[in-house]
Design a protein around this motif. Structure first.
Motif, short mmCIF file in Angstrom:
data_model
loop_
_atom_site.label_atom_id
_atom_site.label_comp_id
_atom_site.label_asym_id
_atom_site.label_seq_id
_atom_site.Cartn_x
_atom_site.Cartn_y
_atom_site.Cartn_z
N UNK A 114 26.38 21.59 -28.10
CA UNK A 114 27.55 22.17 -28.76
C UNK A 114 27.35 22.28 -30.26
N UNK A 115 26.76 21.26 -30.86
CA UNK A 115 26.50 21.31 -32.31
C UNK A 115 25.49 22.40 -32.64
N UNK A 116 24.45 22.53 -31.82
CA UNK A 116 23.45 23.58 -32.04
C UNK A 116 24.09 24.96 -31.92
N UNK A 117 24.89 25.15 -30.87
CA UNK A 117 25.56 26.44 -30.66
C UNK A 117 26.51 26.75 -31.80
N UNK A 118 27.27 25.75 -32.23
CA UNK A 118 28.24 25.95 -33.31
C UNK A 118 27.54 26.37 -34.59
N UNK A 151 36.71 23.93 -33.73
CA UNK A 151 36.11 22.74 -33.13
C UNK A 151 35.36 21.97 -34.21
N UNK A 152 35.54 20.64 -34.26
CA UNK A 152 34.86 19.80 -35.25
C UNK A 152 34.07 18.71 -34.51
N UNK A 153 32.73 18.74 -34.60
CA UNK A 153 31.93 17.75 -33.87
C UNK A 153 31.95 16.38 -34.53
N UNK A 154 31.86 15.35 -33.69
CA UNK A 154 31.67 13.98 -34.13
C UNK A 154 30.36 13.47 -33.54
N UNK A 155 29.99 12.26 -33.91
CA UNK A 155 28.74 11.71 -33.38
C UNK A 155 28.82 11.52 -31.87
#
Length: 276
Positions: free
Chosen positions: A39-43, A123-127
């Motif tokens: 998800x982080x890579x896609x974002x 969307x905001x990613x966390x660890x």
């Protein structure tokens, strides 16, 4: 700090700290570590290429040796609310039973604060999980008027942010949003209509207008979120709060030359107050 042993009730403590109980009891969203990494890579890639649909994004993932096929890419993009700009004009999912309001900004010159406000969710990613962030922005000055984090996509956190912005800054003439279910919900619409604010929603041919607030998301993620990899919701709330203060008060916005959003907002609202 919230304490179960404090004489005040948990609900009262949350109210005093301006926390919702859902944030107090936050648990990381139940995606695998691998999916969260994807998800982080896609974002990050979507920030660079917002025209990528699931097919193109799956190709990107394959070329970069990420074992993430199209079906998984499509599900994760939906979860993150990532909609390619060429596919449809709206950046969030409509509710089939909610009324859609007309678009009011076509050919309008927006030249003063509180003429038009807008809102969006990202969307905001966390660890070890992720949250959703809503922001209310003044269109003219680009000032962020209020914001809220949530671990779900219900309308409540959006309504909280809207009410805070109105309490602090009064009412705009028009409020523009996309056609997402949060912005067509009865609770959201009631706040706007009770305050006699005209409602505008992006439609065909007008979707590019919302890219303005999406530029805010790009700056926030690269300058704050991805640099910190927050562990908890409270850490994220503090970090985003500091960045939003910096954005409003110290970071000149390209739209207004050397003026910050705060300065652009105040430069026209102060003379308007004096004239009134």
């Amino acid at each position: 700090m919230v304490s179960r042993d404090h004489p005040l009730s948990l609900r009262k403590q949350c109210e005093l700290l301006q926390l919702s109980r859902s944030r107090l009891y936050y648990r990381p969203v139940g995606e695998s570590a691998e999916n969260l990494r994807f998800m982080e890579i896609i974002d990050k890639q979507f920030l660079e290429t917002p025209w990528y649909g699931s097919r193109q994004m799956a190709r990107f993932m394959k070329r970069n040796n990420h074992r993430c096929g199209r079906h998984r890419v499509r599900r994760l993009m939906r979860l993150m609310r990532l909609v390619p700009i060429y596919q449809e004009p709206n950046t969030s999912k409509k509710h089939p039973q909610h009324r859609i309001w007309p678009y009011l900004l076509r050919n309008m010159v927006i030249d003063r604060p509180n003429q038009v406000w807008c809102a969006d969710i990202t969307y905001i990613p966390m660890r070890r999980g992720f949250l959703y962030l809503v922001a209310i922005m003044d269109w003219y000055s680009r000032k962020v008027l209020s914001w809220r984090l949530s671990n779900s996509m219900d309308a409540n956190f959006c309504v909280e942010a809207l009410k805070e912005a109105i309490t602090k800054y009064g009412t705009p003439e028009i409020f523009n949003s996309d056609q997402g279910s949060q912005f067509t919900s009865g609770a959201w619409i009631d706040v706007l209509t009770d305050a006699k604010i005209k409602i505008s929603m992006d439609g065909k041919g007008a979707w590019r207008d919302n890219r303005m607030i999406e530029r805010l998301w790009r700056s926030l993620k690269y300058e704050c979120v991805y640099l910190n990899a927050f562990e908890t919701g409270s850490e994220m709330r503090t970090g985003i709060g500091k960045w939003q203060t910096y954005y409003n008060s110290e970071r000149p916005h390209s739209t207004h030359g050397i003026l910050t959003p705060n300065e652009a907002y105040e430069s026209k609202t102060e003379p308007m107050r004096m004239a009134a």
